[in-house]
Write a protein that holds these residues in place. Structure first.
Motif, PDB file in Angstrom:
ATOM      1  N   LEU A 317       0.844  -1.192   0.000  1.00  0.00           N
ATOM      2  CA  LEU A 317       0.000   0.000   0.000  1.00  0.00           C
ATOM      3  C   LEU A 317       0.881   1.244   0.000  1.00  0.00           C
ATOM      4  N   HIS A 318       0.597   2.163  -0.904  1.00  0.00           N
ATOM      5  CA  HIS A 318       1.443   3.350  -1.053  1.00  0.00           C
ATOM      6  C   HIS A 318       0.608   4.625  -1.061  1.00  0.00           C
ATOM      7  N   THR A 319       1.145   5.651  -0.446  1.00  0.00           N
ATOM      8  CA  THR A 319       0.560   6.990  -0.504  1.00  0.00           C
ATOM      9  C   THR A 319       1.435   7.941  -1.302  1.00  0.00           C
ATOM     10  N   CYS A 320       2.603   7.483  -1.716  1.00  0.00           N
ATOM     11  CA  CYS A 320       3.552   8.351  -2.411  1.00  0.00           C
ATOM     12  C   CYS A 320       3.127   8.580  -3.866  1.00  0.00           C
ATOM     13  N   PRO A 321       3.514   9.697  -4.461  1.00  0.00           N
ATOM     14  CA  PRO A 321       3.148  10.003  -5.847  1.00  0.00           C
ATOM     15  C   PRO A 321       3.642   8.925  -6.807  1.00  0.00           C
ATOM     16  N   GLY A 322       2.808   8.595  -7.765  1.00  0.00           N
ATOM     17  CA  GLY A 322       3.176   7.605  -8.768  1.00  0.00           C
ATOM     18  C   GLY A 322       2.871   6.178  -8.376  1.00  0.00           C
ATOM     19  N   ARG A 323       2.665   5.925  -7.079  1.00  0.00           N
ATOM     20  CA  ARG A 323       2.363   4.555  -6.629  1.00  0.00           C
ATOM     21  C   ARG A 323       1.145   4.573  -5.711  1.00  0.00           C
ATOM     22  N   HIS A 324       0.276   5.520  -5.941  1.00  0.00           N
ATOM     23  CA  HIS A 324      -0.840   5.791  -5.041  1.00  0.00           C
ATOM     24  C   HIS A 324      -1.844   4.634  -5.061  1.00  0.00           C
ATOM     25  N   SER A 325      -1.792   3.769  -4.057  1.00  0.00           N
ATOM     26  CA  SER A 325      -2.715   2.628  -4.002  1.00  0.00           C
ATOM     27  C   SER A 325      -3.532   2.594  -2.717  1.00  0.00           C
ATOM     28  N   LEU A 326      -3.217   3.483  -1.769  1.00  0.00           N
ATOM     29  CA  LEU A 326      -4.064   3.689  -0.596  1.00  0.00           C
ATOM     30  C   LEU A 326      -4.804   4.999  -0.834  1.00  0.00           C
ATOM     31  N   ILE A 327      -6.073   4.883  -1.197  1.00  0.00           N
ATOM     32  CA  ILE A 327      -6.840   6.041  -1.660  1.00  0.00           C
ATOM     33  C   ILE A 327      -7.687   6.571  -0.508  1.00  0.00           C
ATOM     34  N   ILE A 328      -7.410   7.814  -0.104  1.00  0.00           N
ATOM     35  CA  ILE A 328      -8.059   8.379   1.089  1.00  0.00           C
ATOM     36  C   ILE A 328      -8.676   9.745   0.790  1.00  0.00           C
ATOM     37  N   SER A 329      -9.016   9.994  -0.464  1.00  0.00           N
ATOM     38  CA  SER A 329      -9.577  11.298  -0.813  1.00  0.00           C
ATOM     39  C   SER A 329     -10.884  11.535  -0.059  1.00  0.00           C
TER      40      SER A 329
END
Length: 357
Positions: A317-329
């Motif tokens: 799970l990633h929050t970093c740009p380009g690997r955004h897979s944890l979506i918390i908008s």
């Protein structure tokens, strides 16, 4: 049609001679005789038609008997989603011609047209079908699913999103007959499915889905890899806990706008990683990636510590740009949650500064 398969070089020679002759006259090559376009070898005909759209292929199938027979055995994928009128009649006329279809797209983009008798015709003739899209088929009933179950046992992917009339009984029968069915899109349907082989399931915006239904799904489909529950507004922590306990291979989970989800669900997901790691080592499995995609947008009851626990438990799970897979908008309180990449970058930056000093 020519009586045998032809080498690529022979096909090129035949095609050049055919163009030069204008499609008429007798031509000989590699021991076979062609008298015009109608005698094109199947391989060459398919090559000629490969760049054209599906409408042109359908027209070509009516040019002559030879072309019809060649396309009948050579075409494996076709889409009729462009059809604005009379799709039902078109499907019934084409299914007997294209018996080797493996991919068939009947998505109704304009208005509901497809009826059960057309799907029954597909099931009667297209026994090799693997991938079928019936989305937005508002006129379809259980008759279609029963026909597919009996006639298309090799189905691996089925899209029936927006088809509101299917019952649980028909879906269960379908899954019992189609043992290879792994990708089922039920987005917008009110029914669920229970199929132990199922791996990809979309139940997005199925507003009637409850904790009981998801719990039964987790028990009945332990091999689930991806599940979309976005917009299932009635589910609570019980659903996520059931998935965490019953679906150890889950890689993607969509919970967008499931506003009854709380920290309890997040901690259950985080704790499931340790349990699943132990189970996988006991089974000599090295498939330990866990969740690699989690959408909790608009789940406003969640707090940073709980979500951070999930992020720490699943390195995918990633929050970093380009690997955004944890979506918390939409969750302003979760902006402090970061994946491990952030800390690694910080450490690397600090080491660089120290070296420069």
């Amino acid at each position: 049609m020519l009586g045998r398969s032809s080498e690529s070089g022979d096909l090129d020679i035949w095609f050049k001679r055919l163009i030069v002759s204008g499609g008429g006259g007798k031509m000989e090559g590699a021991g076979d005789v062609m008298t015009g376009w109608k005698d094109l070898p199947m391989e060459l005909l398919l090559r000629v038609l490969s760049p054209v759209d599906d409408r042109t292929v359908i027209v070509a199938s009516d040019v002559c008997t030879s072309w019809r027979d060649a396309l009948r055995l050579g075409i494996t994928s076709i889409s009729l989603s462009w059809c604005k009128y009379n799709m039902n009649s078109l499907v019934k006329s084409l299914a007997p011609k294209f018996v080797k279809l493996q991919v068939l797209t009947l998505r109704q983009n304009y208005r509901p047209q497809l009826e059960d008798d057309a799907v029954e015709t597909v099931a009667r003739y297209c026994h090799d079908l693997r991938d079928l899209d019936l989305s937005k088929g508002l006129k379809l009933s259980d008759r279609s699913l029963y026909a597919l179950a009996d006639g298309c046992p090799h189905l691996t992917k089925l899209n029936i999103s927006g088809c509101e009339a299917f019952s649980d009984y028909a879906l269960v029968y379908l899954s019992s007959c189609c043992k290879n069915l792994k990708n089922l899109n039920l987005c917008g349907c009110s029914a669920a499915a229970s199929d132990r082989a199922l791996q990809y399931l979309n139940l997005g915006w199925c507003e009637d889905i409850s904790d009981e239904g998801v719990t039964n799904l987790a028990v009945g489909c332990p091999d689930l890899r991806a599940l979309d529950l976005c917009g299932c507004v009635h589910i609570t922590d019980k659903s996520v806990i059931a998935l965490a306990n019953g679906c150890p291979h889950l890689r993607s989970l969509g919970l967008y706008y499931c506003q009854n989800i709380t920290d309890r669900a997040m901690y259950s997901l985080a704790n499931s990683r340790a349990r699943n790691d132990t189970r996988m080592w006991q089974n000599s499995s090295h498939d330990q990636e866990g969740l690699v995609n989690l959408n909790i947008s608009q789940c406003t009851a969640l707090t940073p510590p709980a979500v951070q626990a999930v992020c720490d438990s699943f390195p995918g799970l990633h929050t970093c740009p380009g690997r955004h897979s944890l979506i918390i908008s939409g969750c302003l309180s979760l902006t402090s949650v970061h994946c491990g990449c952030t800390f690694q970058t910080s450490r690397a930056g600090g080491a660089t500064l120290a070296g420069d000093a």
